[in-house]
Motif scaffolding. Structure first.
Motif, PDB file in Angstrom:
ATOM      1  N   TYR A   1       0.874  -1.187   0.000  1.00  0.00           N
ATOM      2  CA  TYR A   1       0.000   0.000   0.000  1.00  0.00           C
ATOM      3  C   TYR A   1       0.907   1.232   0.000  1.00  0.00           C
ATOM      4  CZ  TYR A   1      -3.646   3.280   1.330  1.00  0.00           C
ATOM      5  OH  TYR A   1      -4.528   4.337   1.364  1.00  0.00           O
ATOM      6  N   LEU A   2       0.714   2.109  -1.001  1.00  0.00           N
ATOM      7  CA  LEU A   2       1.666   3.196  -1.213  1.00  0.00           C
ATOM      8  C   LEU A   2       1.092   4.591  -0.975  1.00  0.00           C
ATOM      9  CD1 LEU A   2       3.245   1.863  -4.540  1.00  0.00           C
ATOM     10  CD2 LEU A   2       4.135   1.574  -2.233  1.00  0.00           C
ATOM     11  N   ILE A   3      -0.196   4.740  -0.811  1.00  0.00           N
ATOM     12  CA  ILE A   3      -0.798   6.073  -0.698  1.00  0.00           C
ATOM     13  C   ILE A   3      -0.184   6.820   0.492  1.00  0.00           C
ATOM     14  CG2 ILE A   3      -2.939   7.382  -0.442  1.00  0.00           C
ATOM     15  CD1 ILE A   3      -2.724   5.802  -3.028  1.00  0.00           C
ATOM     16  N   GLY A   4       0.223   8.076   0.260  1.00  0.00           N
ATOM     17  CA  GLY A   4       0.793   8.908   1.308  1.00  0.00           C
ATOM     18  C   GLY A   4       2.303   8.735   1.474  1.00  0.00           C
ATOM     19  N   GLN A   5       2.911   7.772   0.787  1.00  0.00           N
ATOM     20  CA  GLN A   5       4.358   7.558   0.918  1.00  0.00           C
ATOM     21  C   GLN A   5       5.126   8.698   0.248  1.00  0.00           C
ATOM     22  OE1 GLN A   5       5.710   5.070   2.679  1.00  0.00           O
ATOM     23  NE2 GLN A   5       3.691   4.216   3.170  1.00  0.00           N
ATOM     24  N   SER A   6       6.228   9.142   0.896  1.00  0.00           N
ATOM     25  CA  SER A   6       7.074  10.196   0.341  1.00  0.00           C
ATOM     26  C   SER A   6       8.018   9.614  -0.715  1.00  0.00           C
ATOM     27  CB  SER A   6       7.882  10.865   1.450  1.00  0.00           C
ATOM     28  OG  SER A   6       8.818   9.940   1.986  1.00  0.00           O
ATOM     29  N   VAL A   7       8.766  10.507  -1.344  1.00  0.00           N
ATOM     30  CA  VAL A   7       9.739  10.053  -2.351  1.00  0.00           C
ATOM     31  C   VAL A   7      10.744   9.091  -1.726  1.00  0.00           C
ATOM     32  CG1 VAL A   7      11.650  10.758  -3.858  1.00  0.00           C
ATOM     33  CG2 VAL A   7       9.517  12.068  -3.836  1.00  0.00           C
TER      34      VAL A   7
ATOM     35  N   PRO B   1       5.761  19.062  -6.269  1.00  0.00           N
ATOM     36  CA  PRO B   1       5.798  20.525  -6.346  1.00  0.00           C
ATOM     37  C   PRO B   1       6.333  20.972  -7.702  1.00  0.00           C
ATOM     38  CG  PRO B   1       7.571  19.717  -4.956  1.00  0.00           C
ATOM     39  CD  PRO B   1       6.728  18.535  -5.272  1.00  0.00           C
ATOM     40  N   SER B   2       5.880  22.140  -8.156  1.00  0.00           N
ATOM     41  CA  SER B   2       6.293  22.608  -9.481  1.00  0.00           C
ATOM     42  C   SER B   2       7.681  23.235  -9.482  1.00  0.00           C
ATOM     43  CB  SER B   2       5.271  23.624 -10.013  1.00  0.00           C
ATOM     44  OG  SER B   2       5.159  24.714  -9.110  1.00  0.00           O
ATOM     45  N   GLY B   3       8.133  23.694  -8.369  1.00  0.00           N
ATOM     46  CA  GLY B   3       9.451  24.331  -8.292  1.00  0.00           C
ATOM     47  C   GLY B   3      10.277  23.732  -7.158  1.00  0.00           C
ATOM     48  N   GLU B   4      11.250  24.527  -6.687  1.00  0.00           N
ATOM     49  CA  GLU B   4      12.102  24.056  -5.597  1.00  0.00           C
ATOM     50  C   GLU B   4      11.292  23.984  -4.318  1.00  0.00           C
ATOM     51  OE1 GLU B   4      16.639  24.937  -3.928  1.00  0.00           O
ATOM     52  OE2 GLU B   4      15.659  26.307  -5.338  1.00  0.00           O
ATOM     53  N   TYR B   5      11.429  22.875  -3.614  1.00  0.00           N
ATOM     54  CA  TYR B   5      10.632  22.636  -2.407  1.00  0.00           C
ATOM     55  C   TYR B   5      11.538  21.980  -1.371  1.00  0.00           C
ATOM     56  CZ  TYR B   5       6.787  20.852   0.510  1.00  0.00           C
ATOM     57  OH  TYR B   5       5.928  20.569   1.553  1.00  0.00           O
ATOM     58  N   ASN B   6      11.635  22.611  -0.201  1.00  0.00           N
ATOM     59  CA  ASN B   6      12.536  22.113   0.857  1.00  0.00           C
ATOM     60  C   ASN B   6      13.973  21.945   0.341  1.00  0.00           C
ATOM     61  OD1 ASN B   6      10.434  22.080   2.712  1.00  0.00           O
ATOM     62  ND2 ASN B   6       9.947  19.910   2.334  1.00  0.00           N
ATOM     63  N   ASP B   7      14.423  22.943  -0.430  1.00  0.00           N
ATOM     64  CA  ASP B   7      15.795  22.972  -0.972  1.00  0.00           C
ATOM     65  C   ASP B   7      16.062  21.863  -1.984  1.00  0.00           C
ATOM     66  OD1 ASP B   7      16.419  25.152   0.654  1.00  0.00           O
ATOM     67  OD2 ASP B   7      17.035  23.837   2.316  1.00  0.00           O
ATOM     68  N   ASN B   8      15.032  21.216  -2.511  1.00  0.00           N
ATOM     69  CA  ASN B   8      15.202  20.145  -3.493  1.00  0.00           C
ATOM     70  C   ASN B   8      14.316  20.389  -4.717  1.00  0.00           C
ATOM     71  OD1 ASN B   8      17.097  18.497  -2.151  1.00  0.00           O
ATOM     72  ND2 ASN B   8      15.488  17.595  -0.881  1.00  0.00           N
TER      73      ASN B   8
ATOM     74  N   ALA C   1      14.252  13.537  -5.403  1.00  0.00           N
ATOM     75  CA  ALA C   1      14.201  14.842  -4.746  1.00  0.00           C
ATOM     76  C   ALA C   1      15.636  15.198  -4.384  1.00  0.00           C
ATOM     77  CB  ALA C   1      13.323  14.800  -3.501  1.00  0.00           C
ATOM     78  N   VAL C   2      16.267  16.014  -5.227  1.00  0.00           N
ATOM     79  CA  VAL C   2      17.702  16.296  -5.084  1.00  0.00           C
ATOM     80  C   VAL C   2      17.939  17.790  -5.259  1.00  0.00           C
ATOM     81  CG1 VAL C   2      18.407  14.013  -5.892  1.00  0.00           C
ATOM     82  CG2 VAL C   2      18.069  15.857  -7.548  1.00  0.00           C
ATOM     83  N   PRO C   3      19.089  18.294  -4.767  1.00  0.00           N
ATOM     84  CA  PRO C   3      19.405  19.715  -4.946  1.00  0.00           C
ATOM     85  C   PRO C   3      19.554  20.083  -6.426  1.00  0.00           C
ATOM     86  CG  PRO C   3      20.768  18.749  -3.228  1.00  0.00           C
ATOM     87  CD  PRO C   3      20.079  17.613  -3.899  1.00  0.00           C
TER      88      PRO C   3
ATOM     89  N   LYS D   1      22.243   9.787 -18.565  1.00  0.00           N
ATOM     90  CA  LYS D   1      22.516  10.792 -17.539  1.00  0.00           C
ATOM     91  C   LYS D   1      21.519  11.939 -17.676  1.00  0.00           C
ATOM     92  CE  LYS D   1      27.531  10.026 -17.230  1.00  0.00           C
ATOM     93  NZ  LYS D   1      28.864  10.673 -17.311  1.00  0.00           N
ATOM     94  N   LYS D   2      21.245  12.612 -16.552  1.00  0.00           N
ATOM     95  CA  LYS D   2      20.325  13.740 -16.562  1.00  0.00           C
ATOM     96  C   LYS D   2      20.735  14.730 -15.483  1.00  0.00           C
ATOM     97  CE  LYS D   2      15.489  15.020 -15.755  1.00  0.00           C
ATOM     98  NZ  LYS D   2      14.117  14.531 -15.475  1.00  0.00           N
ATOM     99  N   THR D   3      20.816  15.992 -15.816  1.00  0.00           N
ATOM    100  CA  THR D   3      21.121  17.035 -14.829  1.00  0.00           C
ATOM    101  C   THR D   3      19.829  17.734 -14.435  1.00  0.00           C
ATOM    102  OG1 THR D   3      23.335  17.359 -15.741  1.00  0.00           O
ATOM    103  CG2 THR D   3      22.449  19.113 -14.359  1.00  0.00           C
ATOM    104  N   VAL D   4      19.592  17.818 -13.134  1.00  0.00           N
ATOM    105  CA  VAL D   4      18.346  18.390 -12.610  1.00  0.00           C
ATOM    106  C   VAL D   4      18.504  19.904 -12.478  1.00  0.00           C
ATOM    107  CG1 VAL D   4      16.748  18.414 -10.653  1.00  0.00           C
ATOM    108  CG2 VAL D   4      17.821  16.267 -11.377  1.00  0.00           C
ATOM    109  N   ASN D   5      17.615  20.656 -13.134  1.00  0.00           N
ATOM    110  CA  ASN D   5      17.655  22.124 -13.074  1.00  0.00           C
ATOM    111  C   ASN D   5      16.268  22.687 -12.785  1.00  0.00           C
ATOM    112  OD1 ASN D   5      20.435  22.633 -13.665  1.00  0.00           O
ATOM    113  ND2 ASN D   5      20.025  21.933 -15.752  1.00  0.00           N
TER     114      ASN D   5
END
Length: 359
Positions: free
Chosen positions: A223-229, A283-290, A337-339, A355-359
């Motif tokens: 059961y996965l509902i409510g689980q974080s990343v 989230p659509s943008g940066e959230y909790n520094d990630n 969820a990474v910087p 490879k992928k760079t997160v921006n």
């Protein structure tokens, strides 16, 4: 007294003799005219000897020059490709040619010691005592089928690929394996045909039976509902299911970065590595520094789960493993969820595929 007189007379006699010696003049006679005449008469003979010596030296120099210019005779290079080394060397010796030998593995069993190639080619005109390069077969790399049972099939594929690298026709080819559940680790070779020790006289195709791994059949859907990343990443690591994860922008009544929906099944247990649809609100943008997102990559399909992992390389700080898991291939989806500026790297069976760079 008489003795004294005799002594004086003797001294006077010696003195007079010495004076007479110094009074005499030496008589030296040098006949210059006679010597000059002799020298004049010997000049023609001397010049003749010099001219003869010079002519002899010139003749010797020209003889040596023309001998060197002429050099060895030219010969026709024989065709020795396909002949054994002993016969080839004898032919080269008859033509007064030198052989430079190098060894190379060949594709054809039984041709050890045969000339595979030569340079210059047959029919070329070269000077005698020239060098002809001969490539000699050292035989095939393997002459029998080895023992493959107990090996991992991916390791065997890599071994054969390396063994026959550069060969136009590999001597051992693997047929499409047959897979079945077994207590052995997934990918372990259980059976082979032909058996180990079989002599190879021509290219052979090997049939393999490979383990799908223990307890392959069924697993319980979590059961996965409510689980974080991070929670979902841990579940993926332990689970024998394949999660097809999608996402949408989190609404006001949804907690960003959590699972909000998942595929439901009628039965509690489903076959191992069944694909399960999962929906996340991100989230659509940066959230909790990630920065949040879904890593997606299409890879090859595999008959059994293979090891995969995603490495994270932050713009600052040390790299770390974001996720290590088993996956049967196809579409791979992993939440992250990474910087900002972090590079994510997907590895499949120890090979980097994307490879992928997160921006």
């Amino acid at each position: 007294m008489d003795d004294n007189k005799d002594y004086e007379n003797e001294n006077e006699s010696k003195s007079s003799k010495i004076k007479n010696i110094f009074k005499k003049k030496p008589h030296i006679s040098i006949k210059f005219s006679e010597s000059y005449d002799k020298f004049q008469t010997s000049i023609p003979a001397f010049l003749g000897i010099c001219l003869c010596a010079f002519a002899l030296m010139c003749f010797a120099a020209f003889a040596i020059f023309f001998v060197n210019v002429k050099g060895p005779e030219k010969v026709l290079v024989p065709n020795v490709v396909g002949k054994n080394l002993e016969d080839a060397l004898l032919e080269m010796q008859v033509k007064e040619l030198y052989s430079k030998i190098s060894l190379r593995y060949s594709d054809l069993p039984g041709d050890e010691g045969t000339i595979l190639d030569q340079s210059p080619d047959a029919g070329a005109i070269v000077k005698g005592y020239s060098r002809v390069s001969l490539v000699v077969s050292r035989g095939v790399i393997v002459d029998k089928v080895d023992e493959y049972t107990g090996m991992n099939i991916e390791d065997l594929r890599m071994k054969l690929q390396t063994l026959f690298a550069g060969q136009t026709k590999p001597l051992i080819v693997l047929a499409e394996p047959e897979y079945k559940p077994d207590a052995s680790d997934a990918g372990t070779i259980l059976e082979q045909d032909p058996p180990a020790g079989t002599k190879i006289s021509e290219p052979v195709t090997v049939q393999l039976v490979v383990s799908r791994g223990p307890n392959y059949e069924n697993t319980k859907a979590p059961y996965l509902i409510g689980q974080s990343v991070n929670d979902l990443l841990q579940i993926i690591t332990r689970s024998k299911l394949v999660f097809d994860i999608t996402s949408h922008k989190a609404s006001d009544d949804e907690k960003p970065g959590t699972v909000v929906d998942q595929q439901a099944f009628d039965d509690e247990f489903v076959p191992n590595y069944t694909r399960v649809a999962v929906e996340m609100a991100l989230p659509s943008g940066e959230y909790n520094d990630n920065i949040y997102g879904i890593y997606q990559e299409k890879v090859a399909d595999y008959p059994y789960p293979v090891p995969m992992k995603i490495e994270a390389y932050p713009a600052e700080g040390n790299s770390y493993t974001l996720l290590s898991f088993n996956h049967p291939g196809g579409m791979v989806t992993v939440p992250y969820a990474v910087p900002k500026g972090t590079t994510l790297e997907l590895t499949v069976v120890n090979k980097v595929v994307s490879k992928k760079t997160v921006n």
